[in-house]
Motif scaffolding. Structure first.
Motif, PDB file in Angstrom:
ATOM      1  N   SER A  81       0.801  -1.224   0.000  1.00  0.00           N
ATOM      2  CA  SER A  81       0.000   0.000   0.000  1.00  0.00           C
ATOM      3  C   SER A  81       0.835   1.276   0.000  1.00  0.00           C
ATOM      4  CB  SER A  81      -0.946   0.002   1.203  1.00  0.00           C
ATOM      5  OG  SER A  81      -0.213   0.024   2.429  1.00  0.00           O
ATOM      6  N   SER A  82       2.079   1.198   0.486  1.00  0.00           N
ATOM      7  CA  SER A  82       2.914   2.398   0.494  1.00  0.00           C
ATOM      8  C   SER A  82       4.040   2.325  -0.532  1.00  0.00           C
ATOM      9  CB  SER A  82       3.479   2.640   1.900  1.00  0.00           C
ATOM     10  OG  SER A  82       4.200   1.524   2.354  1.00  0.00           O
ATOM     11  N   ASN A 190       3.827   3.720   6.677  1.00  0.00           N
ATOM     12  CA  ASN A 190       2.377   3.932   6.728  1.00  0.00           C
ATOM     13  C   ASN A 190       1.779   3.636   8.101  1.00  0.00           C
ATOM     14  OD1 ASN A 190       2.303   1.141   6.929  1.00  0.00           O
ATOM     15  ND2 ASN A 190       1.630   0.807   4.830  1.00  0.00           N
ATOM     16  N   GLY A 191       2.630   3.481   9.096  1.00  0.00           N
ATOM     17  CA  GLY A 191       2.160   3.177  10.434  1.00  0.00           C
ATOM     18  C   GLY A 191       2.300   1.722  10.804  1.00  0.00           C
ATOM     19  N   LYS A 192       2.546   0.874   9.810  1.00  0.00           N
ATOM     20  CA  LYS A 192       2.760  -0.553  10.052  1.00  0.00           C
ATOM     21  C   LYS A 192       4.001  -1.068   9.336  1.00  0.00           C
ATOM     22  CE  LYS A 192      -0.957  -1.419  12.542  1.00  0.00           C
ATOM     23  NZ  LYS A 192      -0.876  -1.856  13.955  1.00  0.00           N
ATOM     24  N   VAL A 276       3.779  10.272  -2.220  1.00  0.00           N
ATOM     25  CA  VAL A 276       4.355  10.115  -3.559  1.00  0.00           C
ATOM     26  C   VAL A 276       5.819  10.507  -3.526  1.00  0.00           C
ATOM     27  CG1 VAL A 276       4.280  10.848  -5.970  1.00  0.00           C
ATOM     28  CG2 VAL A 276       2.149  10.477  -4.714  1.00  0.00           C
ATOM     29  N   PHE A 277       6.689   9.571  -3.958  1.00  0.00           N
ATOM     30  CA  PHE A 277       8.134   9.775  -3.921  1.00  0.00           C
ATOM     31  C   PHE A 277       8.726   9.552  -5.304  1.00  0.00           C
ATOM     32  CE2 PHE A 277       6.984   9.222   0.393  1.00  0.00           C
ATOM     33  CZ  PHE A 277       7.952   9.823   1.175  1.00  0.00           C
ATOM     34  N   THR A 278       8.000   9.977  -6.332  1.00  0.00           N
ATOM     35  CA  THR A 278       8.529   9.828  -7.688  1.00  0.00           C
ATOM     36  C   THR A 278       9.877  10.504  -7.803  1.00  0.00           C
ATOM     37  OG1 THR A 278       6.275   9.789  -8.534  1.00  0.00           O
ATOM     38  CG2 THR A 278       8.041  10.198 -10.113  1.00  0.00           C
TER      39      THR A 278
END
Length: 911
Positions: A81-82, A190-192, A276-278
């Motif tokens: 998801s991330s 993402n927290g996990k 977003v880390f494009t």
């Protein structure tokens, strides 16, 4: 594998002996010698070329604890998801287990908030290797007690006494060589899961002039909570207050004060980050994430107290209206975070705010203000996060706290805290190419116009190690600046505190920089609107250790430790685990290239059976088969993969030398090159080799290959053994294979085993047939007596891999589909019941429905559903049972869904 039990060939096992009455016991094959703890899988994922994007796969294991010493772990579900990779875990993979959040602290609403901290296992990590995989449970080899985990790892939801505890499991690519690019990065946290970029490169890493990033991948900042009212219980002296002070759902009823940042002690209800880390240097798409169902920290999620390495949120001076906005504190790592600035001030003489305006620009020490009391307290910006630097731990940078906000002025998400830097873990051999830069920096929060600013995110952690010297890295793990405030109307609001510096560890000297972030500034409302720190402070510097040994990295060795590029290096052992047919199936033991010829821990194991005759069990004690000398011959082919690094300066001849077992006489061996057509092992039935040229068969055999200078790769070779008559089941036949180039040598052992499907028969007297008062004859029966027989059959083929049997059936001998037939006719010797009985007591139904034999509890017939019988009428003296139907295969034990044993039960009536 051996060719006696070919796919498609029938197995007929006839019995012609009386077996004494005894309990049925399982016949187990002799296991291979104990394997070494770690099989070097250097370069297991090949050489991918230029790295672009995310290559780590992240797994969230679910709630629960795994204990130190554990040799199996639940890997949970993959999380993409991330932006993580989608490569699933397989046998031979390297995993990184890392505790992301843990610990406890004092959370009373006082100046002691955040004290008494214990970080628990936060930041502990280790590498393990996957040895087996069944569903979502991986059997592992680690460096802890009993070859298990070194540390314990805990995952649990937040409670009233601690925040959430999380660990993640990361599949780390094992490359032979690779080239960095400026888009290589970690998935965002993402927290996990996420936040960690890890690589294991066995040979040269080409730096490619890249600039790689874990910037903004770490713990998230406190999210914006725009409120115009506070609960009556909220005070401007609060160190902690509840996110639900204005209602159960902070989304619709935001609290006064600013949210604390995220860190090792937990995740607040609102967090700020990027998705977003494009372009990794400038992450985009900011987002506020609602992470919990109220408060993620014990005691509450807002106000100025700093929990661990997370910055505190700004406490508002007037919480009833939330309109006197202070700044958030900076996040921390090895360096402390800075303090957030004072509440709103103006040059005007309003009674509510004049106490925070001085005639001398820059005079903003709390004690210098006009009134410092319970009503007017300027020093209520978010507290800076603590410094946490413990050797052997890898922490993401803490998030900055959010500033207090009532106007929602300026950009979306203004007043949010900055995001911490992530973690970069590189295990390499050496480097080439143009120098690279690694950034694990914190990011600046979103700056508001007329509200309090957020604290800067802290720098993350970078650890680069090798058993060899390397160069070419410039590494930064910088804390981010606190945010600026009051950009439009030039009225002073609390700026954010700077983030603390991170950690850089390297086993070779590199250029390392870990500065703290500068404090934010505001305008002081005086002539010239001079930029003013207004109570905010900078973060402090982090830590570097440029003599950090590769041996300090916890867990199993890296690829570079067993695939050295310091000179000519040879390793030989199991075929590459990525090779499809033999994956995890026909090897076990170590692959470390360092064991002597007499050490049985470095080995490959294979099973074989006779090729031309049936093995008869003439034993009289179930579980103790005898007469197991093979009366026919067979052959067995064993593949090995040799890693070779030729940096000798000249072309080398690599020689493979194979030795056949000595006894019994007749063993021979051929050494063969792989012909390179398709994948090795894709011959008949999925088990035959694709052999190229082979040497002559003999007691010893050798074959050579010419390897050019600079070669850095693999050679696949086969040893083909002829198995002579007279070899014995349950016996290990050891054959040594050596690879050398005239200077360097390395050995492996081929442990060859004979196995088969034995049948053990037991007999039970159901009824003697003798009239009352008549003593049975010495045989125990009178005419009309009933004997119940049980034929126990089982596959005792010896499998290699120690637990990998469930992964690949094709690598283990099984009976041909629909061809396991067991015949019994009582037609010879003392077992000739055909002349002494009335035949079978009842018909053995071909339909698989059987009545009870005698007074026993077992049904006549087969324990395997679908078995059919030929013969077996009431007058028969013989039958043949075809076990399981057309698709049935008797499989070695341990194969998921397989059947490895069964029984056929029938009864006879004596004449």
């Amino acid at each position: 594998m051996g060719q006696a039990l070919r796919r498609g060939a029938a197995l007929i096992l006839a019995f012609a002996q009386v077996v004494t009455v005894a309990a049925i016991v399982q016949i187990a094959g002799i296991a291979p010698a104990d394997a070494a703890t770690f099989s070097c899988m250097a370069g297991n994922d090949g050489s991918p070329g230029t790295l672009s994007g995310v290559y780590d796969s992240y797994y969230k294991p679910g709630l629960g604890t795994i204990s130190a010493g554990a040799t199996s772990i639940g890997v949970g579900t993959i999380d993409t998801s991330s932006g993580g990779a989608s490569t699933s875990i397989a046998i031979g993979d390297e995993l990184l287990v890392m505790q992301m959040q843990d610990g406890t602290f004092t959370y009373t609403n006082s100046a002691s908030y955040g004290s008494g901290a214990s970080i628990g296992n936060a930041g502990l990590y280790e590498y393990v290797q996957v040895k087996t995989l069944v569903g979502s449970t991986a059997g592992i080899v680690g460096a802890g007690s009993g070859n298990g985990l070194i540390n314990s790892y805990t995952e649990s939801a937040a409670t009233g006494s601690h925040g959430q505890q999380t660990y993640q499991i990361i599949r780390v690519p094992q490359y032979l060589t690779a080239t960095l690019s400026s888009t290589f990065r970690a998935a965002y946290w993402n927290g996990k899961t996420g936040g960690v970029a890890a690589l294991d490169v066995a040979s040269t890493l080409n730096l490619g002039g890249a600039t790689i990033y874990a910037t903004g991948n770490g713990f998230r900042g406190g999210g914006l909570a725009q409120a115009t009212v506070g609960a009556a219980s909220a005070l401007n002296s609060d160190y902690v207050a509840s996110a639900t002070m204005n209602g159960a759902n902070p989304s619709t009823n935001p609290p006064a004060d600013g949210f604390k940042g995220e860190g090792i002690f937990g995740t607040p209800d609102y967090t700020f980050g990027y998705t977003v880390f494009t372009t990794p240097s400038t992450p985009t798409t900011p987002v506020i994430t609602k992470a919990t169902s109220g408060n993620g920290y014990p005691g509450g999620d807002v106000a100025m107290g700093a929990p661990g390495n997370a910055g505190g949120g700004g406490t508002d001076m007037n919480p009833s209206t939330n309109d006197s906005n202070s700044g958030g504190g900076g996040g921390g790592n090895a360096g402390t975070g800075g303090i957030g600035g004072y509440p709103w001030s103006t040059q005007y003489t309003s009674a509510a705010h004049k106490y925070y305006s001085q005639d001398v620009p820059g005079l903003n020490v709390a004690a210098s203000y006009g009134a410092v009391d319970a009503t007017h307290n300027p020093d209520i910006g978010g507290r800076g996060a603590s410094a946490i630097a413990i050797a052997g731990r890898a922490l993401m940078g803490g998030g900055g706290g959010a500033g207090s906000n009532n106007n929602g002025s300026g950009p979306t998400y203004g007043s949010s805290g900055g995001v911490g830097g992530g973690v970069v873990l590189l295990r390499i051999a050496d480097t080439s190419g143009s120098a690279a830069t690694i950034h694990a920096d914190g990011t600046v929060g979103i700056a508001p116009d007329n509200d309090g600013g957020g604290g800067g995110g802290a720098g993350g952690t970078v650890i680069v190690t090798s058993p060899n010297a390397f160069s070419g890295f410039t590494i930064t793990a910088s804390g981010a600046d606190g945010t600026l405030t009051a950009q439009s109307n030039k009225l002073a609001h609390g700026p954010g505190g700077g983030g603390g510096g991170g950690i850089v560890y390297s086993s070779s000297s590199v250029s390392a920089s870990v500065p703290g972030g500068a404090n934010g500034t505001t305008y002081n409302g005086k002539t010239g609107n001079t930029a003013d720190s207004y109570g905010s402070t900078s973060g402090s510097s982090g830590t570097t250790n440029l003599a950090y040994s590769y041996a300090s990295v916890p867990g199993v060795p890296s690829g570079s430790e067993c695939f050295s590029t310091g000179g000519t290096t040879i390793f030989i052992g199991p075929v590459d685990n990525t090779e499809v047919t033999y994956k995890g199936a026909n090897y076990t033991g170590s692959y470390d290239g360092s064991l002597a010829a007499t050490n049985n821990n470095d080995f490959t194991a294979r099973s074989f059976v006779t090729g031309t005759s049936t093995i008869i069990n003439s034993g009289t004690v179930p579980g103790t088969p005898i007469g197991n000398v093979l009366t026919g011959t067979s052959s067995v082919s064993v593949p090995d993969q040799a890693y070779y690094h030729n940096s000798s300066g000249s072309t080398q001849t690599v020689t493979i030398n194979s030795t056949a077992p000595v006894a019994p006489s007749g063993w021979t061996v051929q050494t063969c090159n792989d012909n390179g057509v398709g994948t090795a092992g894709t011959g008949t039935g999925g088990n035959g080799p694709n052999l190229g040229s082979c040497s002559a068969a003999g007691a010893t055999s050798s074959a050579g290959q010419s390897v050019p200078n600079g070669f850095n790769g693999t050679l696949t070779v086969w040893s083909v053994y002829a198995v002579p008559t007279g070899t014995t089941a349950f016996t290990r036949y050891d054959a040594v294979e050596r690879i050398d180039d005239g200077t360097t040598s390395n050995y492996t052992h081929h442990e060859l085993y004979a196995g088969f499907v034995p049948i053990t028969k037991t007999t039970t007297v159901v009824a003697s047939g003798c009239p009352a008062g008549v003593t049975p004859p010495s045989g125990g029966l009178c005419p009309g007596g009933v004997l119940q027989y049980a034929l126990d059959f089982r596959d005792v083929m010896v499998g290699a891999g120690l637990g990998t049997e469930g992964q690949l059936l094709s690598a283990f001998l099984a009976t041909a589909a629909g061809q396991l037939a067991i015949a019994d006719n009582g037609g010879s010797g003392s077992n000739n019941w055909a002349t002494s009985t009335n035949g079978l007591k009842i018909a053995l139904s071909a339909g698989g429905v059987y009545t009870t034999c005698g007074t026993g509890v077992n049904a006549c017939g087969s324990s395997v559903t679908g078995t059919t019988f030929t013969g077996g009428t009431a007058a028969s003296t013989a039958f043949t049972a075809t076990i399981g139907g057309a698709a049935f295969q008797l499989k070695p034990s341990g194969i998921t869904g397989g059947t490895s044993s069964g029984t056929v039960i029938f009864a006879l009536t004596i004449k």
